[in-house]
Design an enzyme around this catalytic site. Structure first.
Site, PDB file in Angstrom:
ATOM      1  CG  HIS A 205      -2.123  -0.944   0.873  1.00  0.00           C
ATOM      2  ND1 HIS A 205      -2.157  -2.230   1.342  1.00  0.00           N
ATOM      3  CD2 HIS A 205      -3.212  -0.785   0.097  1.00  0.00           C
ATOM      4  CE1 HIS A 205      -3.244  -2.817   0.879  1.00  0.00           C
ATOM      5  NE2 HIS A 205      -3.902  -1.962   0.123  1.00  0.00           N
ATOM      6  NE  ARG A 348     -11.094  -1.786  -0.652  1.00  0.00           N
ATOM      7  CZ  ARG A 348      -9.806  -2.035  -0.875  1.00  0.00           C
ATOM      8  NH1 ARG A 348      -9.464  -2.966  -1.734  1.00  0.00           N
ATOM      9  NH2 ARG A 348      -8.873  -1.338  -0.267  1.00  0.00           N
ATOM     10  CD  GLU A 447      -9.332  -7.884  -2.103  1.00  0.00           C
ATOM     11  OE1 GLU A 447      -8.596  -6.909  -1.974  1.00  0.00           O
ATOM     12  OE2 GLU A 447     -10.294  -8.106  -1.325  1.00  0.00           O
ATOM     13  CG  ASP A 471      -4.873  -8.364  -1.005  1.00  0.00           C
ATOM     14  OD1 ASP A 471      -3.813  -8.545  -0.375  1.00  0.00           O
ATOM     15  OD2 ASP A 471      -5.615  -7.396  -0.812  1.00  0.00           O
ATOM     16  CB  CYS A 518      -9.900  -2.133  -8.869  1.00  0.00           C
ATOM     17  SG  CYS A 518     -10.227  -3.240  -7.500  1.00  0.00           S
TER      18      CYS A 518
END
Ligand code: PEP
Ligand code: MG
Length: 599
Positions: A205, A348, A447, A471, A518
């Site tokens: 991230h 989300r 994911e 992920d 995404c």
């Protein structure tokens, strides 16, 4: 002899190249600002002679006073960029003078005749276990504050400087062992023109935020914190994942040239970014944006995004000590939805934990956070927090097209539970007479590999799938997305990953539901031919990547991409697949300034 010595002193240090992971493209040349966040992990115990105890206590008091002053400076200069940062600092200030921490540390130094660092650590460990056993979740959560404040005091005790990233006031390149996503989000773009970390992978991230901030970054450059000294002249090459320390004049000239060409290229492709992305043979691909903060909608608009494919809402829960209220969240969501309308916004739901720990929930120490109480799992365990967010989303949905996206789904029941809480949220809003819209599309992030495998079992529950490759790859290949040691094995083109993508797209087509992507894979040009070949025609990425992706798509042909994708499935390794893509698309990729060598 003298001449030699003076030669040694004035000689320019040798140029050093450090390789890492190109996490955010661009070139930056400047002075290094080394953030010393190492050195306090291991605290040694040593005895203090009775006649030195007063000095030792004074040493502790001085460190506390200094920490208090540092916190005050931070409070005074806090820009309120991230809500709630100031209250955290104030809590920390109150904590350092607390009897339980301050008084007991002094007592321990006196009684056990030990050094201040050791006494402080001992007191803190007791304090933290006490906090964790408390019933009141608010008090339990204070354990995280204690840790942070003690780190600051320890840094002052061992003589290092505690740095607050938001507080750096020079134009520099930041060098750190590691920056958490929360720390990275505090970077002041007017001051920091690039950053390098010794740890971290391309899909971490921290890397994602660097791309959002559009700041050149190299991660996983393990030698960086050992080699680079404060004020050293360095170059960050985020395109190739290289850091140059003490560059020669020739190297600087070379990089200035790459920098200029890169900027020229970026402004050239930006000109067409508001037009649609249509392949050479006429297929339209929707190019959406991923955002972390509401302000980023400006960048989405400027870069020609066709909507928001992923709004990572967890960042509104970071850098604060309390959870945001429904109204606070609603206002943030409404801002984004209104600005983007009539284009869609996929909000989300809270995806915290994993590598996105937040202050308010740090009480749970997990041995494997990526496999732990993350995303929907956390939300279903805390329906109070989740429902607050769901109500805010339903209210924002009255202002434009909202899609609801659920992260980390692994079983059907999680979708049922989320739907039930969504119905309840709608009922509560109706009872209060609030304006809202329950008629929104609901999708799940894919994911977890298990969900890709059972996509057929999940399809009837949702309106769309959104593939979270960051992920999905991490879990499929057993590669921690943030770990530089295994970053060389993190391959989006691994045949196992591609087989899962194929399965997901086939199931989506059979069940007539939409399939989007995404994860970071969607914004990287070299993967686009395969993604088009698989039939994914909505891709979401960091806003800055949109112009290049649109430009490259215009040079592609769907039939050709399908044929290449068929060939890809006959190959047995990521390297072979990459080679095939370079062979077929190398020229077009080079024109887009993508390095096309296999290393
Ligand atoms: C993903 O996993 O691909 C994703 C988009 O979610 P995040 O990166 O926030 O985990
Ligand atoms: Mg994810």
């Amino acid at each position: 002899m003298f001449a030699n010595d003076s030669l040694k002193i004035t000689a320019k240090p040798k140029e050093i190249n450090i390789t890492g992971i190109g996490a955010s493209p661009g070139i930056s040349i400047g002075k290094a600002y080394v953030v010393d966040n190492e050195g306090v992990d291991v605290v040694e115990r040593y005895d203090i002679a009775p006649d030195h105890l007063v000095d030792e206590i004074n040493r502790f008091k001085t460190a506390v006073k200094k920490t208090h002053g540092e916190l005050q400076t931070l409070i005074d200069s806090s820009q309120e960029k991230f809500d709630g940062h100031r209250p955290i600092l104030q809590t920390h200030q109150a904590l350092i003078k607390d009897k339980m921490l301050y008084g007991r540390t002094i007592e321990t130094i006196e009684k056990e005749k030990v050094n201040a660092e050791w006494a402080l650590k001992k007191v803190v460990n007791n304090l933290k276990s006490m906090f964790k056993q408390m019933d009141d979740p608010y008090l339990r959560e204070r354990a995280a504050d204690v840790t942070q404040v003690v780190e600051r005091i320890l840094l002052n005790l061992v003589g290092s400087k505690a740095i607050n990233i938001a507080d750096i006031d020079q134009r520099v390149i930041l060098v750190a062992r590691w920056l958490s996503p929360a720390e990275t989000s505090q970077i002041n773009l007017e001051r920091i023109k690039g950053f390098i970390t010794a740890q971290g992978g391309v899909a971490s991230h921290t890397a994602i935020i660097a791309r959002t901030l559009q700041i050149p970054a190299v991660l996983g450059a393990s030698a960086a914190t050992k080699v680079i000294q404060h004020d050293d002249l360095i170059i960050v090459d985020g395109l190739r994942g290289v850091v140059v320390v003490h560059p020669t004049d020739e190297t600087i000239a070379k990089y200035k040239d790459i920098h200029d060409r890169y900027h020229q290229f970026m402004s050239q492709i930006a000109r067409d970014s508001s037009s649609e992305a249509r392949t050479a043979d006429g297929t339209n691909v929707r190019i959406m944006a991923n955002i972390e903060q509401p302000e980023e909608v400006v960048a989405v608009k400027n870069h020609g995004g066709d909507g928001i494919g992923l709004y990572r809402t967890e960042f509104q829960y970071m850098n604060r000590t309390t959870f945001p209220t429904e109204d606070e969240l609603f206002e943030k969501y409404r801002d984004v939805v209104e600005v983007m309308a009539p284009k869609p916004v996929a909000i989300r739901t809270l995806d915290i934990n994993g590598d996105k720990a937040i202050n308010t929930v740090q009480e749970v120490v997990e041995a494997n956070p990526a496999l732990g109480l993350r995303g929907i799992r956390y939300c279903l365990q805390r329906p109070d927090i989740f429902s607050t967010q769901l109500r805010a989303i339903l209210r924002a949905a009255a202002y434009g097209e909202v899609r609801l996206l659920l992260p980390m789904i692994s079983i059907r029941r999680e979708i049922d539970e989320a739907q039930r809480l969504l119905d309840k949220a709608a009922e509560d809003l109706a009872a209060k007479g609030e304006r809202f819209n329950r008629d929104i599309k609901i999708g799940i992030m894919i994911e977890v590999p298990a969900v890709a495998i059972i996509a057929d079992i999940m399809a009837d529950k949702v309106d769309f799938f959104s593939i979270g490759t960051n992920d999905l790859i991490q879990y499929t290949l057993a590669i921690d997305r943030g770990n530089q040691e295994v970053a060389h094995l993190y391959h989006p083109l691994h045949p196992a990953v591609l087989r899962l993508l194929k399965r997901i797209t086939e199931v989506a087509t059979e069940n007539k539901i939409e399939v989007y992507m995404c994860g970071e894979m969607a914004g990287d040009l070299i993967y686009l031919p395969v993604l088009l070949g698989l039939g994914i025609n909505e891709l979401s990425m960091t806003p800055k990547a949109i112009p290049a992706v649109k430009g490259f798509i215009r040079s592609l042909n769907v039939d050709e991409a399908k044929a290449v994708t068929d060939e890809v499935f006959s190959l047995s390794s990521a390297i072979e697949i990459r080679r095939l893509i370079y062979e077929r698309y190398g020229d077009r990729l080079s024109r887009m300034m993508v390095p096309t060598s296999i290393h």
